[in-house]
Design an enzyme around this catalytic site. Structure first.
Site, PDB file in Angstrom:
ATOM      1  N   TYR A   1      17.985  50.818 -10.064  1.00 20.14           N
ATOM      2  CA  TYR A   1      18.921  51.516  -9.070  1.00 20.14           C
ATOM      3  C   TYR A   1      19.134  50.334  -7.546  1.00 20.14           C
ATOM      4  O   TYR A   1      20.095  50.605  -7.266  1.00 20.14           O
ATOM      5  CB  TYR A   1      18.623  52.855  -8.749  1.00 20.14           C
ATOM      6  CG  TYR A   1      18.874  53.800  -9.981  1.00 20.14           C
ATOM      7  CD1 TYR A   1      19.792  54.241 -10.530  1.00 20.14           C
ATOM      8  CD2 TYR A   1      17.316  54.513 -10.421  1.00 20.14           C
ATOM      9  CE1 TYR A   1      19.858  55.042 -11.907  1.00 20.14           C
ATOM     10  CE2 TYR A   1      17.297  55.108 -11.572  1.00 20.14           C
ATOM     11  CZ  TYR A   1      18.493  55.630 -12.249  1.00 20.14           C
ATOM     12  OH  TYR A   1      18.513  56.369 -13.483  1.00 20.14           O
TER      13      TYR A   1
ATOM     14  N   GLU B   1      23.132  50.146 -14.569  1.00 21.33           N
ATOM     15  CA  GLU B   1      23.260  51.201 -13.625  1.00 21.33           C
ATOM     16  C   GLU B   1      24.435  50.596 -12.582  1.00 21.33           C
ATOM     17  O   GLU B   1      25.036  51.569 -11.955  1.00 21.33           O
ATOM     18  CB  GLU B   1      22.056  51.387 -12.889  1.00 21.33           C
ATOM     19  CG  GLU B   1      20.804  51.785 -13.391  1.00 21.33           C
ATOM     20  CD  GLU B   1      21.259  53.304 -14.026  1.00 21.33           C
ATOM     21  OE1 GLU B   1      21.969  54.048 -13.509  1.00 21.33           O
ATOM     22  OE2 GLU B   1      20.501  53.462 -15.112  1.00 21.33           O
TER      23      GLU B   1
ATOM     24  N   HIS C   1      19.602  66.744 -14.768  1.00 13.50           N
ATOM     25  CA  HIS C   1      19.794  65.401 -14.087  1.00 13.50           C
ATOM     26  C   HIS C   1      20.862  64.795 -15.123  1.00 13.50           C
ATOM     27  O   HIS C   1      20.692  64.476 -16.326  1.00 13.50           O
ATOM     28  CB  HIS C   1      18.433  64.738 -13.891  1.00 13.50           C
ATOM     29  CG  HIS C   1      18.898  63.341 -13.144  1.00 13.50           C
ATOM     30  ND1 HIS C   1      18.395  63.526 -11.874  1.00 13.50           N
ATOM     31  CD2 HIS C   1      18.977  62.152 -13.625  1.00 13.50           C
ATOM     32  CE1 HIS C   1      18.611  62.231 -11.489  1.00 13.50           C
ATOM     33  NE2 HIS C   1      19.020  61.374 -12.352  1.00 13.50           N
ATOM     34  N   ALA C   2      22.002  64.019 -14.441  1.00  9.88           N
ATOM     35  CA  ALA C   2      22.887  63.618 -15.053  1.00  9.88           C
ATOM     36  C   ALA C   2      22.420  62.334 -16.122  1.00  9.88           C
ATOM     37  O   ALA C   2      21.637  61.705 -15.519  1.00  9.88           O
ATOM     38  CB  ALA C   2      23.920  63.124 -14.223  1.00  9.88           C
TER      39      ALA C   2
ATOM     40  N   HIS D   1      12.727  61.036 -11.849  1.00 10.17           N
ATOM     41  CA  HIS D   1      12.462  59.930 -12.625  1.00 10.17           C
ATOM     42  C   HIS D   1      11.052  59.482 -12.729  1.00 10.17           C
ATOM     43  O   HIS D   1      10.507  58.902 -13.434  1.00 10.17           O
ATOM     44  CB  HIS D   1      13.236  58.494 -11.915  1.00 10.17           C
ATOM     45  CG  HIS D   1      14.594  58.602 -11.914  1.00 10.17           C
ATOM     46  ND1 HIS D   1      15.423  59.666 -11.128  1.00 10.17           N
ATOM     47  CD2 HIS D   1      15.782  57.935 -12.661  1.00 10.17           C
ATOM     48  CE1 HIS D   1      16.587  59.431 -11.515  1.00 10.17           C
ATOM     49  NE2 HIS D   1      16.753  58.526 -12.166  1.00 10.17           N
TER      50      HIS D   1
ATOM     51  N   HIS E   1      29.791  57.000 -12.471  1.00  2.00           N
ATOM     52  CA  HIS E   1      28.764  56.276 -12.787  1.00  2.00           C
ATOM     53  C   HIS E   1      28.245  56.297 -14.118  1.00  2.00           C
ATOM     54  O   HIS E   1      27.901  55.550 -14.972  1.00  2.00           O
ATOM     55  CB  HIS E   1      27.708  56.717 -11.795  1.00  2.00           C
ATOM     56  CG  HIS E   1      25.970  56.143 -12.150  1.00  2.00           C
ATOM     57  ND1 HIS E   1      25.651  55.048 -11.661  1.00  2.00           N
ATOM     58  CD2 HIS E   1      25.373  56.861 -13.095  1.00  2.00           C
ATOM     59  CE1 HIS E   1      24.464  55.035 -12.084  1.00  2.00           C
ATOM     60  NE2 HIS E   1      24.095  55.613 -12.894  1.00  2.00           N
ATOM     61  N   GLU E   2      28.347  57.668 -14.676  1.00  2.00           N
ATOM     62  CA  GLU E   2      27.837  58.015 -15.919  1.00  2.00           C
ATOM     63  C   GLU E   2      28.596  57.189 -17.002  1.00  2.00           C
ATOM     64  O   GLU E   2      28.263  56.633 -17.815  1.00  2.00           O
ATOM     65  CB  GLU E   2      27.700  59.383 -16.262  1.00  2.00           C
ATOM     66  CG  GLU E   2      26.796  59.958 -15.373  1.00  2.00           C
ATOM     67  CD  GLU E   2      25.093  59.628 -15.561  1.00  2.00           C
ATOM     68  OE1 GLU E   2      24.844  59.091 -16.677  1.00  2.00           O
ATOM     69  OE2 GLU E   2      24.641  59.543 -14.594  1.00  2.00           O
TER      70      GLU E   2
ATOM     71  N   HIS F   1      28.084  53.742 -17.966  1.00  2.00           N
ATOM     72  CA  HIS F   1      26.947  53.557 -19.013  1.00  2.00           C
ATOM     73  C   HIS F   1      27.687  53.953 -20.451  1.00  2.00           C
ATOM     74  O   HIS F   1      27.495  53.014 -21.222  1.00  2.00           O
ATOM     75  CB  HIS F   1      25.888  54.855 -18.929  1.00  2.00           C
ATOM     76  CG  HIS F   1      25.076  54.597 -17.858  1.00  2.00           C
ATOM     77  ND1 HIS F   1      24.310  53.665 -17.421  1.00  2.00           N
ATOM     78  CD2 HIS F   1      24.462  55.637 -17.052  1.00  2.00           C
ATOM     79  CE1 HIS F   1      23.548  53.902 -16.452  1.00  2.00           C
ATOM     80  NE2 HIS F   1      23.537  54.986 -16.057  1.00  2.00           N
TER      81      HIS F   1
HETATM   82  O1  X8Z Z   1      19.830  58.967 -11.713  1.00  2.00           O
HETATM   83  C1  X8Z Z   1      20.750  58.360 -11.372  1.00  2.00           C
HETATM   84  C2  X8Z Z   1      21.853  58.760 -12.323  1.00  2.00           C
HETATM   85  C3  X8Z Z   1      21.799  58.884 -13.784  1.00  2.00           C
HETATM   86  S1  X8Z Z   1      21.307  57.270 -14.358  1.00  2.00           S
HETATM   87  C4  X8Z Z   1      22.553  60.031 -11.999  1.00  2.00           C
HETATM   88  N1  X8Z Z   1      20.722  58.095 -10.282  1.00  2.00           N
HETATM   89  C5  X8Z Z   1      19.563  57.757  -9.470  1.00  2.00           C
HETATM   90  C6  X8Z Z   1      19.150  59.194  -8.848  1.00  2.00           C
HETATM   91  O2  X8Z Z   1      19.946  60.025  -8.887  1.00  2.00           O
HETATM   92  O3  X8Z Z   1      18.128  59.205  -8.495  1.00  2.00           O
HETATM   93  C7  X8Z Z   1      22.025  57.286  -9.573  1.00  2.00           C
HETATM   94  C8  X8Z Z   1      21.463  56.741  -8.296  1.00  2.00           C
HETATM   95  C9  X8Z Z   1      20.252  56.820  -8.327  1.00  2.00           C
HETATM   96 ZN    ZN Z   2      22.599  55.991 -14.521  1.00  2.30          ZN
END
Ligand code: X8Z
Ligand code: ZN
Length: 593
Positions: A520, A410, A352-353, A510, A382-383, A386
């Site tokens: 988010y 975010e 997960h990024a 998450h 996006h990254e 951060h």
């Molecule tokens: O988790 C993330 C990023 C890293 S902060 C890739 N996002 C959420 C997800 O993937 O569920 C970005 C959008 C929503």
């Molecule tokens: Zn993020």
């Protein structure tokens, strides 16, 4: 790091816990006599130095664990997490000595942040604290290692989340989609018992901090009361819901054309496995099914990236150029040496990024298993948002090295990624010439499939956790409560009956990794508000440099001239698309029961 559990973990214990022995170096003896301002200032300076050390040790251990999942790295990550929690709580308990003292605003703010910003507080008992950190670490590892192994097939048939997600994104065979959707959800049932225990222990920690439960503590991080914040989120949702309803209706109609009304009935939630995304949280992969009739030349970013043979490293370089073109610095050499861009073949990693801030200074890193496609092109931006935020606030005092609120963190990269337009693609050399006839409709629809589709999901993950933490949803109802929220907010339903033997929330990173999610939802509102303001001013850099030193309302004001989060910007942005959708939806039965 962003998108990582447990950090920055800043919190406090009540005075009652001051005397509890912690497994870390004991604090200097508390000064005697009534507390003074000078003493409070000295305490904050000492606490910040100590926190910085605890945070970076924890970051390093956690980085190794996420990049190299083994029993040993997991144990070490849990250990350093525990050290950090213990140290932070001891400091927070000491800080209560200055409660009620008239202090300079920055000192008072730091003490408040120290007390409220804890993500996973632990009970004071050392054994329970150890149990909690072992649980949270193991849940994230299990998610990272998760695979679906079709029954009766050799281990080589097992598939990881990246492979399963690719199938969900591209297959249009309902049976294949169903198996894949169910397959990933075989990973989470073993998490259920540990999650239940985590809820008990985390709640105990939150109670020790003076909050009724962990959800109330999370909602306390927004320069307003937890109750006010919950209302604020509801208010924003009502602002944006009409956008979602229009898109939902249109997309369901298109899915009916593809799969038939028997599979996708009128007036009913859409089956989750048909949405092109494992959690139905973003619908960009349905483009071929839902694209408006072409208005002119079509641009396909995925195809451009592959045609130009852009690799993962080059995608990040392009992202960096975006930021440097706006006047930001080049990323430090260590970023390029230490980041992970490609999924390694020979070991388990958390794919997960995420963007990491190892030393809360210049040792910033990206960890991502980059695919060469439009979705990950946006995620890279996006990254890096951060990363640039982290670099911008690194001269703040340690407790202020964070975004104004977590939605800001975010939103930054996403705001810029909204400018990945044909003109931008030309600038970075992906496109030779912006087609003169490319209308806005394509771009708006592509954005809507990502941004509007996401809104209810961005909201419901923490609605579920808030209900779980408060006890409103007991363990025996974890799964049904999840699907009730998915149905209510997303208008999506599981394709097959689910039961309490399942633990579908744990199939989302998450939840398994305990990263708060309302951020988010906020970011999806804020990025349009930021973008609208940026068209008028250039207040970005200054806002990022402020870090968390001021209430987020003041940071928002500095950037946008507004003190409230406001979804009218997203409404403005999508206005032409909404008008078009309204036309398209004529004669359709919208909504779901
Ligand atoms: O988790 C993330 C990023 C890293 S902060 C890739 N996002 C959420 C997800 O993937 O569920 C970005 C959008 C929503
Ligand atoms: Zn993020």
């Amino acid at each position: 790091m962003r998108c990582r559990p447990l950090l920055p973990l800043r919190g406090a214990l009540l005075l009652a816990l001051v005397a509890v022995p912690f497994a870390v170096a004991a604090a200097p003896a508390a000064p005697s006599g009534p507390p003074t301002v000078a003493e409070a200032e000295a305490f904050v300076a000492r606490a910040e130095a100590e926190l910085l050390a605890l945070w970076s040790d924890q970051q390093r251990a956690s980085w190794i664990q996420s990049n190299f999942i083994t029993d040993d790295t997991e144990a070490l990550a849990a250990l350093f997490n525990e050290k950090m929690i213990a140290g932070t709580m001891r400091l927070a308990a000491e800080a209560t000595r200055y409660d009620g003292l008239a202090l300079p605003p920055d000192v008072a703010r730091k003490l408040r942040l120290l007390k409220i910003s804890i993500v996973t507080p632990a009970p004071a008992d050392a054994a329970l604290r150890r149990e909690l950190t072992e649980i949270t670490t193991s849940l994230e590892s299990d998610y990272g290692k998760g695979k679906y192994c079709p029954p009766g097939q050799p281990p080589s048939a097992c598939r990881d989340l990246e492979q399963l997600s690719a199938t969900i994104a591209t297959s249009r065979d309902p049976n294949v989609l169903l198996e894949t959707w169910q397959g990933w959800r075989t990973v989470s049932p073993p998490m259920r018992a540990r999650y239940e225990r985590f809820v008990q222990l985390g709640n105990q920690g939150a109670k020790d901090l003076g909050y009724p439960d962990l959800g109330a503590l999370w909602r306390a991080g927004y320069d307003m009361t937890p109750e006010e914040f919950a209302q604020e989120v509801d208010r924003l949702w009502l602002q944006v819901k009409p956008l979602y309803d229009g898109l939902h209706c249109y997309v369901r109609g298109k899915l009916q054309e593809k799969y038939g009304k028997a599979a996708v009935p009128d007036g009913q939630p859409i089956p989750a496995h048909l949405m092109g995304n494992m959690w139905a949280q973003a619908w960009g992969n349905l483009w071929d099914l839902v694209a408006p009739p072409p208005q002119g030349t079509r641009i396909d970013v995925t195809q451009l990236l592959r045609q130009k043979q852009i690799d993962a490293l080059e995608m990040v370089r392009i992202g960096e150029r975006f930021y440097t073109s706006l006047g930001m610095m080049k990323l430090p050499p260590t970023f390029w040496e230490r980041s992970l861009f490609v999924k390694p073949a020979d070991r388990e990693v958390v794919c997960h990024a995420s963007a990491w801030d190892i030393d809360f200074d210049q040792d910033v890193r990206l960890k991502m298993c980059i695919k060469i496609d439009e979705e990950d092109f946006a995620t890279v931006h996006h990254e890096l948002g951060h990363t640039y935020y982290q670099l911008a606030y690194r001269r703040q005092a340690p407790l202020f090295r964070d975004s104004a609120n977590d939605g800001f963190h975010e939103a930054v990269g996403d705001t810029l990624a909204l400018s990945v337009t044909p003109d931008y693609l030309v600038k970075v050399g992906l496109l030779d010439k912006a087609p003169a006839d490319a209308g806005d409709l394509d771009l708006l629809m592509r954005q809507a499939l990502e941004k509007i589709a996401f809104l209810p999901f961005g909201l419901l993950v923490d609605q579920w956790r808030w209900q779980v933490f408060s006890g409103q949803v007991p363990p025996a109802q974890y799964n049904q409560a999840w699907w009730a929220l998915v149905r209510k907010y997303q208008g999506v339903a599981p394709p097959v009956p689910r039961s309490e033997a399942d633990f579908d929330p744990g199939s989302k990173y998450h939840v398994a990794a305990n990263v708060p999610y309302t951020r988010y939802f906020l970011a999806h509102v804020l990025q349009f508000q930021f973008q609208r303001a940026l068209c008028q001013t250039a207040g970005y850099k200054g806002t990022m440099e402020m870090g968390r030193s001021q209430p987020w309302q003041d940071a928002l004001f500095a950037m946008t001239g507004q003190k409230q989060m406001d979804a009218t910007a997203i409404l403005d942005y999508f206005k032409p698309l909404m008008a078009w959708l309204e036309q398209q939806n004529k004669g359709r039965t919208c909504g779901w029961n």
